[in-house]
Design an enzyme around this catalytic site. Structure first.
Site, PDB file in Angstrom:
ATOM      1  N   HIS A   1     -23.598 -11.951  -7.364  1.00 33.16           N
ATOM      2  CA  HIS A   1     -22.580 -12.818  -6.742  1.00 33.16           C
ATOM      3  C   HIS A   1     -23.164 -14.095  -6.130  1.00 33.16           C
ATOM      4  O   HIS A   1     -22.426 -14.976  -5.743  1.00 33.16           O
ATOM      5  CB  HIS A   1     -21.818 -12.043  -5.673  1.00 33.16           C
ATOM      6  CG  HIS A   1     -22.699 -11.509  -4.589  1.00 33.16           C
ATOM      7  ND1 HIS A   1     -23.356 -10.295  -4.685  1.00 33.16           N
ATOM      8  CD2 HIS A   1     -23.083 -12.026  -3.399  1.00 33.16           C
ATOM      9  CE1 HIS A   1     -24.087 -10.088  -3.606  1.00 33.16           C
ATOM     10  NE2 HIS A   1     -23.942 -11.123  -2.806  1.00 33.16           N
ATOM     11  N   GLU A   2     -24.526 -14.205  -6.024  1.00 34.77           N
ATOM     12  CA  GLU A   2     -25.125 -15.421  -5.426  1.00 34.77           C
ATOM     13  C   GLU A   2     -25.396 -16.418  -6.556  1.00 34.77           C
ATOM     14  O   GLU A   2     -26.537 -16.638  -6.935  1.00 34.77           O
ATOM     15  CB  GLU A   2     -26.435 -15.074  -4.732  1.00 34.77           C
ATOM     16  CG  GLU A   2     -26.289 -14.141  -3.553  1.00 34.77           C
ATOM     17  CD  GLU A   2     -27.603 -13.963  -2.792  1.00 34.77           C
ATOM     18  OE1 GLU A   2     -28.624 -14.560  -3.189  1.00 34.77           O
ATOM     19  OE2 GLU A   2     -27.598 -13.218  -1.803  1.00 34.77           O
TER      20      GLU A   2
ATOM     21  N   THR B   1     -27.827  -6.614  -0.965  1.00 32.17           N
ATOM     22  CA  THR B   1     -26.820  -5.648  -1.414  1.00 32.17           C
ATOM     23  C   THR B   1     -27.081  -5.226  -2.854  1.00 32.17           C
ATOM     24  O   THR B   1     -26.936  -4.051  -3.213  1.00 32.17           O
ATOM     25  CB  THR B   1     -25.416  -6.264  -1.283  1.00 32.17           C
ATOM     26  OG1 THR B   1     -25.239  -6.706   0.049  1.00 32.17           O
ATOM     27  CG2 THR B   1     -24.338  -5.249  -1.633  1.00 32.17           C
TER      28      THR B   1
ATOM     29  N   CYS C   1      -5.052  -9.791   6.576  1.00 34.41           N
ATOM     30  CA  CYS C   1      -4.509 -10.948   5.857  1.00 34.41           C
ATOM     31  C   CYS C   1      -3.353 -11.569   6.643  1.00 34.41           C
ATOM     32  O   CYS C   1      -3.260 -12.800   6.753  1.00 34.41           O
ATOM     33  CB  CYS C   1      -4.059 -10.543   4.455  1.00 34.41           C
ATOM     34  SG  CYS C   1      -5.419 -10.263   3.293  1.00 34.41           S
TER      35      CYS C   1
ATOM     36  N   HIS D   1     -29.598  -2.679  -2.793  1.00 35.25           N
ATOM     37  CA  HIS D   1     -29.014  -1.376  -2.438  1.00 35.25           C
ATOM     38  C   HIS D   1     -28.392  -0.715  -3.665  1.00 35.25           C
ATOM     39  O   HIS D   1     -28.527   0.499  -3.857  1.00 35.25           O
ATOM     40  CB  HIS D   1     -27.937  -1.542  -1.353  1.00 35.25           C
ATOM     41  CG  HIS D   1     -28.477  -1.640   0.025  1.00 35.25           C
ATOM     42  ND1 HIS D   1     -29.176  -0.622   0.637  1.00 35.25           N
ATOM     43  CD2 HIS D   1     -28.423  -2.639   0.931  1.00 35.25           C
ATOM     44  CE1 HIS D   1     -29.528  -0.997   1.854  1.00 35.25           C
ATOM     45  NE2 HIS D   1     -29.091  -2.214   2.054  1.00 35.25           N
TER      46      HIS D   1
ATOM     47  N   CYS E   1      -2.217  -7.002   4.035  1.00 37.28           N
ATOM     48  CA  CYS E   1      -2.672  -6.076   5.087  1.00 37.28           C
ATOM     49  C   CYS E   1      -2.643  -6.773   6.456  1.00 37.28           C
ATOM     50  O   CYS E   1      -2.441  -7.975   6.533  1.00 37.28           O
ATOM     51  CB  CYS E   1      -4.089  -5.591   4.762  1.00 37.28           C
ATOM     52  SG  CYS E   1      -5.338  -6.884   4.975  1.00 37.28           S
TER      53      CYS E   1
ATOM     54  N   CYS F   1     -29.369 -10.354  -4.154  1.00 29.35           N
ATOM     55  CA  CYS F   1     -29.008 -10.141  -2.741  1.00 29.35           C
ATOM     56  C   CYS F   1     -29.549  -8.791  -2.278  1.00 29.35           C
ATOM     57  O   CYS F   1     -29.816  -7.902  -3.084  1.00 29.35           O
ATOM     58  CB  CYS F   1     -27.482 -10.166  -2.635  1.00 29.35           C
ATOM     59  SG  CYS F   1     -26.842  -9.801  -0.994  1.00 29.35           S
TER      60      CYS F   1
ATOM     61  N   CYS G   1     -10.184  -8.890   4.748  1.00 21.91           N
ATOM     62  CA  CYS G   1      -9.028  -8.117   4.271  1.00 21.91           C
ATOM     63  C   CYS G   1      -9.363  -6.620   4.248  1.00 21.91           C
ATOM     64  O   CYS G   1     -10.474  -6.235   3.886  1.00 21.91           O
ATOM     65  CB  CYS G   1      -8.718  -8.616   2.853  1.00 21.91           C
ATOM     66  SG  CYS G   1      -7.657  -7.544   1.874  1.00 21.91           S
TER      67      CYS G   1
ATOM     68  N   CYS H   1      -6.032  -9.032  -0.509  1.00 19.24           N
ATOM     69  CA  CYS H   1      -4.770  -8.443  -0.977  1.00 19.24           C
ATOM     70  C   CYS H   1      -3.559  -9.262  -0.561  1.00 19.24           C
ATOM     71  O   CYS H   1      -2.526  -9.214  -1.219  1.00 19.24           O
ATOM     72  CB  CYS H   1      -4.646  -7.000  -0.474  1.00 19.24           C
ATOM     73  SG  CYS H   1      -4.186  -6.833   1.271  1.00 19.24           S
TER      74      CYS H   1
END
Lengths: 344, 344
Positions: free
Chosen positions: B65-66, B44, B101, B47, B98, B42, B109, B95
């Site tokens: 994560h992909e 990210t 959420c 980065h 919050c 990704c 979140c 969480c």
């Protein structure tokens, strides 16, 4: 019988009006002549006065659009109104042929004529307008209060565009005339409203109108809104200040998925926290002028006494004193809305 | 029987990975161990590679994560999945306490853990995740194609947030991996899509995918969009470039009442034409990650062959070559999506 001459105020450039006689206008087909009772001074009118809009309005223009009056005469083909009836004008004339009109957004027509800027306006005793711009008023409405309907309709449009729901937390950034009207309409819609304003005189007026206030020059606005909302932030934010600090604040105080309504005119491009829009999935909603439904609601709110008209109207002057009225409004830190009274 | 050791890639800082053995993780209560098939790289992750996120991820982090994979083992209390079943992970752990959420916006979140950044991720042969993050895949789905589901879900979220309707005019600003996926999903939703991109190689790829394109460095983008839309402008604009020129273009090409979706991450605050938002009643909609419904749609689109997966996936490397895969992707003007193949 109508007099053959009326009095009108002409903008002549460089902070100067002349008050002169002119022939009484007669309504053409599809038009109505309205005898003006009151005409408020808008922020836009002040921009004209300052010479910022000379290219648009020229130096032979009768300005003014925040008006109230009564029907004087009906032009050919006009039905649905009666002579003497109290009315206000929604001062927008659309082309009917552009992409915005095609999509039904006639109030932001690409070729919109704003009556009182692009055409002559209401700072004259009799004003002729297209009949489709008229809204009828209740017979018992005070015509000084009715002169607030146009700016209240701006506020009604802003609040409607925000989708504000009962019980939501609202921050209004900027406590001038439009800011307090937005705050009043938001409160009427069930919003829990905080006004953010740096001018202490305006803050005192806002508190006198029953609003919770924060001075962001003296307190941390974000922390104050967090404290009032349990860390959530404001569901709806109105940016009315037209300033870079206002734009900074709007993203800071908005809740996750909060809606920010852009009411102010930003002549320069401010820096905007686009990361915050992404991160909190904020929405920004541009809102300009009003539609017929906003006028209907504004009339109902003024009729119901839901707008503190006597607190908002801080000055009334005769047309002969228009020059001084503009100068005084410009110089006053406490003035909200100044009206010009037409006629005797 | 599961081996007692697996292979994983650790980010060690300064554009460097180490590929090492580690104990095979076992799922705790409510968790599932997933055997990873493929994991995409990704923006990210890039980065992270560049050292821009060291404070967040540290130097002992398995990123990624992909992914796509199969269920290896179910932790205590997990039902609804079977060993060997093809799955993807929606890598968000919220969480539950919050304001976001509370309002049902768990995907944004305030204390969100993004799996593979804030926790270890999928650049390892077996990954344990909370069961609530799993989505089942059709048995016949290719697992290399399935590794695109996460970025396709981003595009599905962006398009859903835009409210795009059949027949609307769409401009996608930026023709990188996310830009072309947004364009594909918008096209599947009935949008008439134009991609604006300055890189000629990416433009050629976009045209090869069947998209109308404009290079705003060579043509007047606003005029081109006006010409294609009869002066109306784009009903929906996706700002995916993350650049000041992209932000300038987004307000220029949007139709009256047009919706602009902020997909890009703007680390600096760009200057934004707030007057245009006011004047044309534009809307800006921040859109971040995805919700379950977006994963459902992404899975359906990949299953239906509606995403040109073989054009989007431009490289596949084994985990042992992860270092070179990141360097190559970073250096390539033509690469879109690089996958890491886990296991043998």
């Amino acid at each position: 019988m109508t007099d053959t001459q009326i009095t009108a105020a002409y903008y002549r450039g460089d902070r100067r009006f002349t008050v002169e006689k002119k022939p009484t206008p007669t309504p053409g087909e599809g038009e109505v002549a309205v005898r003006i009772a009151y005409c408020g001074i808008c922020g836009t009118d002040m921009h004209v006065f300052h010479g910022n809009m000379d290219a648009r309005v020229g130096f032979e223009r009768i300005i003014g659009h925040e008006m109230s009056g009564t029907v004087e005469t009906l032009g050919a083909g006009v039905t649905g109104f009666a002579e003497g009836q109290k009315v206000v004008v929604r001062p927008l004339d659309h082309c009917g042929a552009c992409p915005a009109c095609d999509a039904g957004h006639t109030h932001i027509c690409h070729n919109l004529k704003f009556l009182g800027l692009d055409t002559d306006g209401a700072m004259q005793e009799v004003w002729t307008v297209p009949a489709h711009t008229l809204h009828a008023l209740p017979d018992d409405m005070r015509l000084d209060h009715a002169a607030l309907i146009e700016p209240v309709a701006v506020a009604c449009h802003d609040v409607r565009m925000s989708g504000l729901k009962e019980g939501e937390d609202v921050v209004v950034i900027g406590g001038g005339p439009i800011g307090v009207l937005v705050a009043m309409v938001a409160r009427e819609s069930g919003g829990k409203v905080v006004i953010s304003e740096v001018n202490e005189t305006r803050l005192a007026i806002a508190r006198d109108m029953g609003f919770d206030t924060v001075n962001p020059a003296k307190a941390d606005l974000g922390a104050e809104i967090d404290r009032r909302t349990g860390g959530k932030g404001a569901d709806v934010v109105f940016e009315v200040s037209g300033s870079q600090p206002g734009v900074d604040a709007m993203t800071e105080v908005a809740a996750t998925r909060g809606r920010i309504v852009m009411v102010a005119i930003h002549a320069k491009k401010p820096q905007v926290d686009m990361f915050r829009f992404f991160w909190r999935e904020l929405q920004l909603i541009g809102a300009r002028v009003y539609e017929a439904a906003d006028y209907d609601r504004a009339i109902a709110l003024v009729a119901a006494g839901a707008i503190a008209a006597d607190k908002v109207i801080t000055d009334v002057s005769p047309l002969s004193d228009i020059q001084q009225a503009f100068l005084s409004l410009d110089a006053s830190p406490t003035a909200l809305k100044s009206l010009i009274k037409l006629g005797a």
